[in-house]
Design a protein around this motif. Structure first.
Motif, mmCIF file in Angstrom:
data_model
loop_
_atom_site.group_PDB
_atom_site.id
_atom_site.type_symbol
_atom_site.label_atom_id
_atom_site.label_comp_id
_atom_site.label_asym_id
_atom_site.label_seq_id
_atom_site.Cartn_x
_atom_site.Cartn_y
_atom_site.Cartn_z
ATOM 1 N N ASN A 155 80.446 -97.404 -1.902
ATOM 2 C CA ASN A 155 79.735 -96.421 -2.717
ATOM 3 C C ASN A 155 78.340 -96.203 -2.136
ATOM 4 N N LEU A 156 78.133 -95.024 -1.566
ATOM 5 C CA LEU A 156 76.836 -94.649 -1.007
ATOM 6 C C LEU A 156 76.272 -93.425 -1.728
ATOM 7 N N THR A 157 76.654 -93.228 -2.972
ATOM 8 C CA THR A 157 76.251 -92.013 -3.690
ATOM 9 C C THR A 157 74.745 -91.928 -3.904
ATOM 10 N N THR A 158 74.048 -93.048 -3.988
ATOM 11 C CA THR A 158 72.596 -93.004 -4.182
ATOM 12 C C THR A 158 71.833 -93.504 -2.955
ATOM 13 N N ALA A 159 72.538 -93.764 -1.855
ATOM 14 C CA ALA A 159 71.884 -94.178 -0.608
ATOM 15 C C ALA A 159 71.245 -92.958 0.050
ATOM 16 N N SER A 160 70.225 -93.206 0.865
ATOM 17 C CA SER A 160 69.544 -92.080 1.504
ATOM 18 C C SER A 160 69.272 -92.360 2.979
ATOM 19 N N ASN A 161 69.052 -91.259 3.700
ATOM 20 C CA ASN A 161 68.619 -91.273 5.103
ATOM 21 C C ASN A 161 69.615 -91.876 6.082
ATOM 22 N N PHE A 162 70.871 -91.934 5.727
ATOM 23 C CA PHE A 162 71.858 -92.522 6.644
ATOM 24 C C PHE A 162 72.467 -91.454 7.548
ATOM 25 N N THR A 163 72.965 -91.918 8.696
ATOM 26 C CA THR A 163 73.750 -91.094 9.598
ATOM 27 C C THR A 163 74.989 -91.907 9.938
ATOM 28 N N ILE A 164 76.136 -91.421 9.502
ATOM 29 C CA ILE A 164 77.399 -92.134 9.725
ATOM 30 C C ILE A 164 78.402 -91.165 10.329
ATOM 31 N N ASP A 165 78.971 -91.548 11.438
ATOM 32 C CA ASP A 165 79.971 -90.723 12.108
ATOM 33 C C ASP A 165 81.345 -91.052 11.509
ATOM 34 N N PRO A 166 81.951 -90.094 10.776
ATOM 35 C CA PRO A 166 83.259 -90.351 10.173
ATOM 36 C C PRO A 166 84.354 -90.651 11.192
ATOM 37 N N GLU A 167 84.162 -90.237 12.423
ATOM 38 C CA GLU A 167 85.178 -90.489 13.452
ATOM 39 C C GLU A 167 85.064 -91.895 14.042
ATOM 40 N N GLN A 168 83.944 -92.553 13.832
ATOM 41 C CA GLN A 168 83.718 -93.868 14.429
ATOM 42 C C GLN A 168 83.738 -95.012 13.400
ATOM 43 N N ASN A 169 83.980 -94.688 12.132
ATOM 44 C CA ASN A 169 83.952 -95.687 11.065
ATOM 45 C C ASN A 169 85.119 -95.464 10.112
ATOM 46 N N GLN A 170 85.585 -96.527 9.488
ATOM 47 C CA GLN A 170 86.667 -96.423 8.499
ATOM 48 C C GLN A 170 86.032 -96.142 7.142
ATOM 49 N N MET A 171 86.340 -94.978 6.583
ATOM 50 C CA MET A 171 85.648 -94.550 5.373
ATOM 51 C C MET A 171 86.581 -94.046 4.279
ATOM 52 N N ARG A 172 87.826 -94.423 4.324
ATOM 53 C CA ARG A 172 88.778 -93.950 3.319
ATOM 54 C C ARG A 172 88.297 -94.297 1.916
ATOM 55 N N LYS A 173 88.253 -93.305 1.064
ATOM 56 C CA LYS A 173 87.843 -93.432 -0.336
ATOM 57 C C LYS A 173 86.394 -93.887 -0.520
ATOM 58 N N ALA A 174 85.578 -93.798 0.525
ATOM 59 C CA ALA A 174 84.142 -94.061 0.370
ATOM 60 C C ALA A 174 83.536 -92.913 -0.443
ATOM 61 N N ARG A 175 82.510 -93.216 -1.216
ATOM 62 C CA ARG A 175 81.913 -92.224 -2.104
ATOM 63 C C ARG A 175 80.511 -91.861 -1.625
ATOM 64 N N PHE A 176 80.254 -90.537 -1.600
ATOM 65 C CA PHE A 176 78.964 -90.004 -1.182
ATOM 66 C C PHE A 176 78.549 -88.914 -2.156
ATOM 67 N N SER A 177 77.254 -88.674 -2.267
ATOM 68 C CA SER A 177 76.763 -87.565 -3.078
ATOM 69 C C SER A 177 76.766 -86.292 -2.231
ATOM 70 N N GLN A 178 76.553 -85.176 -2.872
ATOM 71 C CA GLN A 178 76.480 -83.913 -2.156
ATOM 72 C C GLN A 178 75.325 -83.957 -1.146
ATOM 73 N N GLN A 179 74.198 -84.562 -1.520
ATOM 74 C CA GLN A 179 73.065 -84.677 -0.614
ATOM 75 C C GLN A 179 73.415 -85.548 0.601
ATOM 76 N N GLY A 180 74.352 -86.490 0.447
ATOM 77 C CA GLY A 180 74.739 -87.378 1.535
ATOM 78 C C GLY A 180 75.587 -86.713 2.603
ATOM 79 N N LEU A 181 76.075 -85.503 2.328
ATOM 80 C CA LEU A 181 76.898 -84.801 3.319
ATOM 81 C C LEU A 181 76.167 -84.590 4.637
ATOM 82 N N ILE A 182 74.862 -84.403 4.571
ATOM 83 C CA ILE A 182 74.082 -84.188 5.793
ATOM 84 C C ILE A 182 74.213 -85.399 6.712
#
Length: 194
Positions: A155-182
């Motif tokens: 759950n990263l819905t309230t985390a900020s300033n991250f950069t995560i490459d979805p192709e390089q990490n396993q993220m199935r069912k991970a949660r992000f906020s709309q602001q986290g899309l960047i």
């Protein structure tokens, strides 16, 4: 050559006291609380901390080679630059609240269902860590390193300033906020407008 026996402490409170234990190594602590302790520069190699709480402690430049953190809780602690990746893997479990973990490392650590609450994690090394179902609540992950990191169900819905490459990490069912899309789409040069 005489063998040395590990020192053992249980149900102890260490409040503003120097770290106990001969040479600070190969000491076992069970259900102990460390409060307002300056543990900077201490070599904890080979020690075990079982069900221990660290409250407002300074771990700057501390060494954790082959140290056991078995259900350890850190609250209001400074762990800048500390390599927790060198801890013993057996039963490793650690949770963090109001901590400074800038430039720390959890490289290759398996720490499922852990929580990071209100933590500064700038430039923290999380590569190849298993953080399945981890909670990153109000954490600043600026320049934190994610690579082959398992974030399944995290759950990263309230985390900020991250950069995560979805192709390089396993993220199935991970949660992000709309602001986290960047932080997930940055490498594609996509502009997200709100």
């Amino acid at each position: 050559m005489a063998s040395t026996q590990a020192q053992y402490y249980t149900d102890q409170l260490f409040d503003k006291t120097p770290f106990p234990g001969k040479a600070h190594q190969e000491t076992i602590f069970e259900n102990c609380t460390f409060k307002n302790c300056d543990l900077s520069g201490i070599n904890f190699s080979g020690s075990d901390f079982i069900d221990c709480l660290f409250d407002t402690c300074n771990f700057s430049t501390a060494k954790f080679a082959n140290t056991g953190l078995k259900n350890a809780s850190f609250k209001g602690c400074k762990l800048s630059g500390v390599n927790l990746g060198s801890c013993n893997d057996f039963l490793f479990a650690a949770n963090f609240e109001d901590c400074i973990l800038d430039y720390a490392s959890l490289h290759k650590k398996k720490n499922k269902k852990c929580s990071f609450i209100n933590c500064s994690m700038k430039s923290t090394d999380l590569t190849e860590a298993d953080l399945t179902e981890a909670i990153f609540q109000n954490c600043d992950l600026q320049n934190a390193e994610f690579g082959r990191t398992i974030l399944t169900g995290a759950n990263l819905t309230t985390a900020s300033n991250f950069t995560i490459d979805p192709e390089q990490n396993q993220m199935r069912k991970a949660r992000f906020s709309q602001q986290g899309l960047i932080g997930l789409l940055g490498k594609y040069g996509i502009i997200v407008e709100y």
